[in-house]
Motif scaffolding. Sequence first.
Motif, short mmCIF file in Angstrom:
data_model
loop_
_atom_site.label_atom_id
_atom_site.label_comp_id
_atom_site.label_asym_id
_atom_site.label_seq_id
_atom_site.Cartn_x
_atom_site.Cartn_y
_atom_site.Cartn_z
N UNK A 84 0.84 -1.20 0.00
CA UNK A 84 0.00 0.00 0.00
C UNK A 84 0.88 1.25 0.00
N UNK A 85 0.40 2.30 -0.61
CA UNK A 85 1.10 3.58 -0.69
C UNK A 85 2.49 3.43 -1.31
N UNK A 86 2.53 2.76 -2.45
CA UNK A 86 3.80 2.44 -3.11
C UNK A 86 4.58 3.69 -3.53
N UNK A 87 3.92 4.82 -3.66
CA UNK A 87 4.62 6.04 -4.09
C UNK A 87 5.23 6.82 -2.92
N UNK A 88 5.12 6.33 -1.70
CA UNK A 88 5.56 7.07 -0.52
C UNK A 88 7.06 7.08 -0.23
N UNK A 89 7.83 6.03 -0.54
CA UNK A 89 9.25 6.06 -0.13
C UNK A 89 9.98 7.29 -0.68
N UNK A 90 10.91 7.77 0.13
CA UNK A 90 11.66 8.97 -0.23
C UNK A 90 12.49 8.74 -1.49
N UNK A 91 12.71 9.83 -2.22
CA UNK A 91 13.56 9.78 -3.41
C UNK A 91 14.99 10.13 -3.01
N UNK A 92 15.95 9.53 -3.71
CA UNK A 92 17.35 9.89 -3.46
C UNK A 92 17.71 11.13 -4.29
N UNK A 93 18.97 11.52 -4.24
CA UNK A 93 19.37 12.77 -4.91
C UNK A 93 19.23 12.72 -6.43
N UNK A 94 19.09 11.52 -7.01
CA UNK A 94 18.92 11.39 -8.47
C UNK A 94 17.46 11.26 -8.85
N UNK A 95 16.56 11.33 -7.87
CA UNK A 95 15.14 11.23 -8.15
C UNK A 95 14.61 9.81 -8.21
N UNK A 96 15.41 8.83 -7.75
CA UNK A 96 14.99 7.43 -7.76
C UNK A 96 14.34 7.07 -6.42
N UNK A 97 13.37 6.19 -6.48
CA UNK A 97 12.81 5.60 -5.26
C UNK A 97 13.41 4.20 -5.16
N UNK A 98 14.51 4.09 -4.44
CA UNK A 98 15.29 2.86 -4.40
C UNK A 98 14.45 1.70 -3.86
N UNK A 99 13.57 1.97 -2.91
CA UNK A 99 12.72 0.90 -2.37
C UNK A 99 11.86 0.31 -3.48
N UNK A 100 11.38 1.13 -4.37
CA UNK A 100 10.56 0.62 -5.47
C UNK A 100 11.38 -0.15 -6.49
N UNK A 101 12.67 0.07 -6.55
CA UNK A 101 13.54 -0.74 -7.40
C UNK A 101 13.59 -2.17 -6.88
N UNK A 102 13.58 -2.34 -5.56
CA UNK A 102 13.56 -3.67 -4.97
C UNK A 102 12.23 -4.35 -5.27
N UNK A 103 11.14 -3.60 -5.21
CA UNK A 103 9.83 -4.14 -5.56
C UNK A 103 9.84 -4.59 -7.02
N UNK A 104 10.40 -3.78 -7.90
CA UNK A 104 10.48 -4.12 -9.33
C UNK A 104 11.27 -5.40 -9.54
N UNK A 105 12.41 -5.52 -8.84
CA UNK A 105 13.22 -6.74 -8.99
C UNK A 105 12.44 -7.97 -8.55
N UNK A 106 11.68 -7.85 -7.49
CA UNK A 106 10.87 -8.96 -7.01
C UNK A 106 9.83 -9.36 -8.05
N UNK A 107 9.20 -8.37 -8.65
CA UNK A 107 8.15 -8.65 -9.65
C UNK A 107 8.72 -9.26 -10.92
N UNK A 108 9.95 -8.94 -11.26
CA UNK A 108 10.53 -9.43 -12.51
C UNK A 108 11.11 -10.83 -12.40
N UNK A 109 11.14 -11.40 -11.22
CA UNK A 109 11.70 -12.76 -11.06
C UNK A 109 10.78 -13.78 -11.66
#
Length: 109
Positions: A84-109
């Motif tokens: 829930x609230x997948x858009x909430x994690x903070x962005x890093x200095x490059x504008x990435x939401x690193x937590x959502x990158x982990x979610x993406x990796x999980x989904x792509x397995x």
Amino acid sequence: ALLGAVTSVDEAALFVGGPGTAKTTAIKQFMAGFDGDEIGSKSITFSSLTTPMTFQLALEASVEKRQGKTYGPPGGKKMIVFVDDVSMPAMNEWGDQVTNEVVRQLLEQ
């Protein structure tokens, strides 16, 4: 009907909608209807403080090692994970939401 169709094909889905449209309520009611002996469920609510490690630890608490690098829900069940609230994690200095990158990796397995 839509949620049932998505879960019947064993694929990931993203449900979107404006604030106050009962997305969370609808999905939690749907998940409550599953037989706990066959399908496990895990709800994770993201916030601005959610990090990749907190997400990983929350998932790892609900799975067991099967063989090699394979993990899954205990007892050979299937598992539904609701984030829930997948858009909430903070962005890093490059504008990435690193937590959502982990979610993406999980989904792509």
